[in-house]
Design a protein around this motif. Structure first.
Motif, PDB file in Angstrom:
ATOM      1  N   ALA A  46       0.944  -1.137  -0.032  1.00  0.00           N
ATOM      2  CA  ALA A  46       0.010  -0.051  -0.149  1.00  0.00           C
ATOM      3  C   ALA A  46       0.869   1.074   0.121  1.00  0.00           C
ATOM      4  CB  ALA A  46      -0.834  -0.068   1.191  1.00  0.00           C
ATOM      5  N   ALA A  57      -3.721   1.274  -3.028  1.00  0.00           N
ATOM      6  CA  ALA A  57      -3.116   1.720  -1.833  1.00  0.00           C
ATOM      7  C   ALA A  57      -4.360   1.728  -0.683  1.00  0.00           C
ATOM      8  CB  ALA A  57      -2.817   3.017  -1.969  1.00  0.00           C
ATOM      9  N   SER A  80      -4.367  -1.236   1.911  1.00  0.00           N
ATOM     10  CA  SER A  80      -4.304  -0.740   3.499  1.00  0.00           C
ATOM     11  C   SER A  80      -5.740  -1.677   4.096  1.00  0.00           C
ATOM     12  CB  SER A  80      -4.488   0.570   3.466  1.00  0.00           C
ATOM     13  OG  SER A  80      -3.367   1.292   2.941  1.00  0.00           O
ATOM     14  N   THR A 120      -0.118   1.786   9.685  1.00  0.00           N
ATOM     15  CA  THR A 120      -0.733   2.209   8.603  1.00  0.00           C
ATOM     16  C   THR A 120      -0.800   3.718   8.469  1.00  0.00           C
ATOM     17  OG1 THR A 120      -2.211   0.397   8.650  1.00  0.00           O
ATOM     18  CG2 THR A 120      -3.034   2.024   7.034  1.00  0.00           C
TER      19      THR A 120
END
Length: 325
Positions: free
Chosen positions: A78, A114, A118, A140
């Motif tokens: 990501a 992305a 995630s 994250t």
């Protein structure tokens, strides 16, 4: 008057011994574009974070460790997709061959990837346990903050180092429920990541020997740490560092680290051109595997160390086809 029937075609299945047909050129080009966007060779540097964290706990990897490794891979990729999305304007000027400025991948597709990766990473972390998710959330957030705002600020390198440290702690938390035993190895991995990120800040334009020189000094210190001997004998009541068979593996992996990273750094110090600086950054990324393996070996997990180290040749082989940086 009877209408003649069209001749029926007999279907001949492809013999099992024949290879499948080659992918269409358009499909192959699209696969390559996504491999470049996601920096595919760097993917091999990711599982070792979680494995080194698990090794630090003294427990064997579990199903939750595997889930944490999956989460780590998703979150790393990501970050790769988001990185190119955020840098698409800059890349159009200095690296127009990249997938987004060249038009091979749409910016919206990279951003969507992305986001999806995630979400998948957080979902896998949740399956690995509440403590694992508690680390995956700030991981994250750090990845997105780095790519969207911190990268070109003084906080960029520490943020990237923090992300790698959290990734290693993820493995410890998934294996035993607490990241505490992995704090020391996470610090070592963060230090290495910090040096690579500092050098990478000038990989596009080159021109400075300062960052490669500082990284070279740090790599020497980290090599000594990774190869350091444990006190295993005594002499007149005092601990005496003596060679032990188990020390051979971390020493060998420390030497591998120095070879993979120090050599291209030295070249970048002597000639800080963009090409040699990028080569030093790529070497540093791949040298992460040796760091992870040495940390696992020093934690008393030689099988994990060997498994991690075995990823290095795969990363190097793929790097000859797709750029790591």
């Amino acid at each position: 008057m009877n209408t003649p029937r069209p001749a029926t075609r007999t279907h001949h299945p492809r013999p099992a011994h024949l290879p499948p047909p080659a992918p269409r050129p358009a499909t192959a080009a699209r696969i390559r574009a996504w491999a470049e966007l996601l920096h595919a060779p760097a993917l091999f540097t990711v599982p070792g974070d979680v494995l080194a964290g698990a090794a630090a706990t003294g427990r064997p990897p579990t199903r939750r460790t595997a889930l944490a490794a999956g989460a780590s891979l998703c979150l790393y990729e990501a970050g790769m997709a988001l990185n190119d999305w955020a840098d698409r304007t800059e890349d159009a000027a200095v690296r127009p061959h990249r997938p987004l400025p060249s038009g091979r991948i749409r910016p919206g597709a990279a951003l969507a990837a992305a986001g999806a990766l995630s979400a998948a990473g957080l979902a896998l972390a949740a399956c690995a346990g509440r403590r694992t998710l508690a680390l995956a959330v700030p991981l994250t957030a750090t990845v997105w903050a780095y790519d969207l705002g911190l990268k070109h600020t003084p906080a960029g390198p520490p943020a990237m180092a923090t992300a790698r440290a959290l990734d290693l702690l993820l493995g410890a938390a998934a294996t035993t429920g607490t990241p505490r035993p992995a704090l020391a190895p996470a610090t070592v991995l963060a230090a290495h990541t910090l040096t690579v990120t500092l050098v990478s800040r000038r990989e596009a334009e080159g021109g400075s020997s300062a960052a490669p020189l500082a990284a070279l000094a740090a790599a020497g210190a980290l090599t000594a740490v990774l190869a350091g001997r444990r006190p295993t004998g005594t002499l007149l009541g005092r601990h005496r560092p003596t060679p032990a068979p188990a020390d051979a593996l971390p020493t060998a992996l420390a030497a591998s680290y120095a070879t993979a990273y120090a050599r291209p750094l030295a070249h970048a110090v002597l000639n800080p051109s963009p090409q040699l600086t990028q080569r030093a950054v790529g070497g540093g990324i791949r040298a992460t595997i040796a760091v992870q393996g040495a940390l696992a070996a020093r934690a008393g997990a030689p099988a994990t160390a060997v498994l991690t180290a075995a990823l290095a040749p795969l990363a190097a082989r793929l790097a000859r086809k797709v750029s790591t940086t």
